[in-house]
Scaffold this motif. Structure first.
Motif, mmCIF file in Angstrom:
data_model
loop_
_atom_site.group_PDB
_atom_site.id
_atom_site.type_symbol
_atom_site.label_atom_id
_atom_site.label_comp_id
_atom_site.label_asym_id
_atom_site.label_seq_id
_atom_site.Cartn_x
_atom_site.Cartn_y
_atom_site.Cartn_z
ATOM 1 N N GLN A 94 -7.113 14.122 98.512
ATOM 2 C CA GLN A 94 -5.801 14.173 98.447
ATOM 3 C C GLN A 94 -5.338 13.986 97.057
ATOM 4 O O GLN A 94 -4.076 14.493 96.688
ATOM 5 C CB GLN A 94 -4.777 13.346 99.440
ATOM 6 C CG GLN A 94 -5.266 11.755 99.062
ATOM 7 C CD GLN A 94 -4.348 10.807 99.852
ATOM 8 O OE1 GLN A 94 -3.195 11.298 99.922
ATOM 9 N NE2 GLN A 94 -4.891 9.880 100.565
ATOM 10 N N ILE A 95 -5.997 13.448 96.091
ATOM 11 C CA ILE A 95 -5.539 13.366 94.716
ATOM 12 C C ILE A 95 -6.805 13.759 93.804
ATOM 13 O O ILE A 95 -7.815 13.635 93.938
ATOM 14 C CB ILE A 95 -5.013 11.966 94.398
ATOM 15 C CG1 ILE A 95 -6.264 10.931 94.715
ATOM 16 C CG2 ILE A 95 -3.568 11.648 95.021
ATOM 17 C CD1 ILE A 95 -5.960 9.616 94.146
ATOM 18 N N PRO A 96 -6.390 14.073 92.557
ATOM 19 C CA PRO A 96 -7.373 14.381 91.518
ATOM 20 C C PRO A 96 -8.016 13.059 91.123
ATOM 21 O O PRO A 96 -7.199 12.311 90.731
ATOM 22 C CB PRO A 96 -6.509 15.199 90.537
ATOM 23 C CG PRO A 96 -5.122 14.741 90.718
ATOM 24 C CD PRO A 96 -5.082 14.638 92.155
ATOM 25 N N VAL A 97 -9.285 13.164 91.158
ATOM 26 C CA VAL A 97 -9.997 11.980 90.722
ATOM 27 C C VAL A 97 -11.196 12.580 89.791
ATOM 28 O O VAL A 97 -11.555 13.675 89.932
ATOM 29 C CB VAL A 97 -10.696 11.291 91.762
ATOM 30 C CG1 VAL A 97 -9.581 10.783 92.825
ATOM 31 C CG2 VAL A 97 -11.950 12.047 92.492
ATOM 32 N N ARG A 98 -11.721 11.643 88.715
ATOM 33 C CA ARG A 98 -12.867 12.062 88.049
ATOM 34 C C ARG A 98 -14.009 11.586 88.718
ATOM 35 O O ARG A 98 -14.007 10.435 89.142
ATOM 36 C CB ARG A 98 -12.711 11.204 86.555
ATOM 37 C CG ARG A 98 -11.664 12.077 85.870
ATOM 38 C CD ARG A 98 -11.700 11.447 84.539
ATOM 39 N NE ARG A 98 -10.804 10.575 83.958
ATOM 40 C CZ ARG A 98 -10.790 9.724 82.927
ATOM 41 N NH1 ARG A 98 -11.755 9.957 82.138
ATOM 42 N NH2 ARG A 98 -9.776 9.169 82.806
ATOM 43 N N LEU A 99 -14.980 12.675 88.925
ATOM 44 C CA LEU A 99 -16.411 12.025 89.194
ATOM 45 C C LEU A 99 -16.921 10.988 88.348
ATOM 46 O O LEU A 99 -17.180 11.378 87.084
ATOM 47 C CB LEU A 99 -17.149 13.115 89.676
ATOM 48 C CG LEU A 99 -16.693 13.935 90.565
ATOM 49 C CD1 LEU A 99 -17.572 15.222 90.980
ATOM 50 C CD2 LEU A 99 -16.417 13.350 92.077
ATOM 51 N N CYS A 100 -17.724 9.894 88.720
ATOM 52 C CA CYS A 100 -18.516 9.133 88.029
ATOM 53 C C CYS A 100 -19.971 9.029 88.520
ATOM 54 O O CYS A 100 -20.176 8.633 89.494
ATOM 55 C CB CYS A 100 -17.911 7.975 87.336
ATOM 56 S SG CYS A 100 -17.861 6.633 88.661
#
Lengths: 118, 130
Positions: A94-100
């Motif tokens: 539902q929100i933009p996230v950075r993959l780690c």
């Protein structure tokens, strides 16, 4: 200014951990600290769009994730392997996230002043 | 070293509140300073003066209360966690028109800002119970 890192590792419903972690993130942001908010393990379910918790008489605390940007919380990460293990992708969130990766997670922890896991 | 401690585990169903107490005692014995102890989530139950421990078990609430009084520690119970679990001081009890207050001696009720403040003013923040 300190770097406070939060590892949110529990599913959004069933325990209060997800809400407790979110509240700490928002309080830290109000104090204008550098915040890393990392979703991993079962915690990645908090990011998935389309929860309807009214059906279990629970509050949709995860709606507040939309407000993270307003609070200045920009460093939001999801552990890639936790998404992959659950057959989830960025399109489900539902929100933009950075993959780690695990290695990136290690370095985020290493460069933090305080790490809190909930 | 200046240390702050956060406790989140339930004092009655988890070991963490006892471990945290032992840690704090060891830290003081080793010459460290404790800036604040912050009780969050189920750990706020430690602030109740009304719990009754079985005769052959330790009353951890009383032990914590005695400890924070003895060393005059800043022991903060999270207000949001506390209200939900029925841990009230006099002013909260009267604000919400409840029949009694039950906060044990030595504890204060305050907000999450106190935890963030502890992070900013401590060399280490150690969590118990998550």
């Amino acid at each position: 200014m300190k770097t406070l890192t939060f590892l949110s590792r529990q599913a959004p419903f069933g325990t209060s951990n997800a809400k407790a972690c979110l509240d700490m993130v928002l309080a830290s942001a109000v104090f204008e600290q550098r915040v890393n908010y990392i979703f991993m393990d079962e915690g990645v379910w908090q990011l998935v769009r389309g929860h309807e918790p009214a059906g279990i008489h629970a509050k949709n605390t995860m709606a507040a994730l939309q407000a993270l940007e307003l609070y200045g919380v920009e460093n939001v990460f999801a552990l890639e392997e936790s998404l992959t293990e659950r057959n989830l992708s960025l399109a489900h969130l539902q929100i933009p996230v950075r993959l780690c990766t695990r290695a990136e997670l290690s370095s985020l922890i290493k460069t933090s002043d305080v790490v809190t896991a909930l | 070293m200046i240390i702050s401690v956060m406790v989140t585990g339930s004092p009655v169903s988890q070991q963490s509140a006892q471990t945290a107490l032992s840690f704090c005692q060891a830290a003081l014995s080793a010459g460290h300073q404790i800036y604040r102890v912050f009780f969050y989530e189920d750990a706020v139950q430690l602030g109740s003066a009304l719990n009754v421990a079985p005769q052959d078990e330790r009353n951890l609430n009383a032990a914590w209360s005695e400890f924070v009084k003895q060393y005059e520690l800043d022991a903060v119970i999270c207000v949001a966690s506390a209200l939900k679990r029925g841990i009230l001081n006099d002013s909260e009890a009267s604000r919400y028109q409840k029949p009694a207050a039950n906060l044990a001696e030595g504890f204060d009720i305050s907000g999450l800002g106190q935890w963030v403040d502890a992070c900013l003013n401590s060399d280490r923040v150690v969590s118990f119970g998550a």
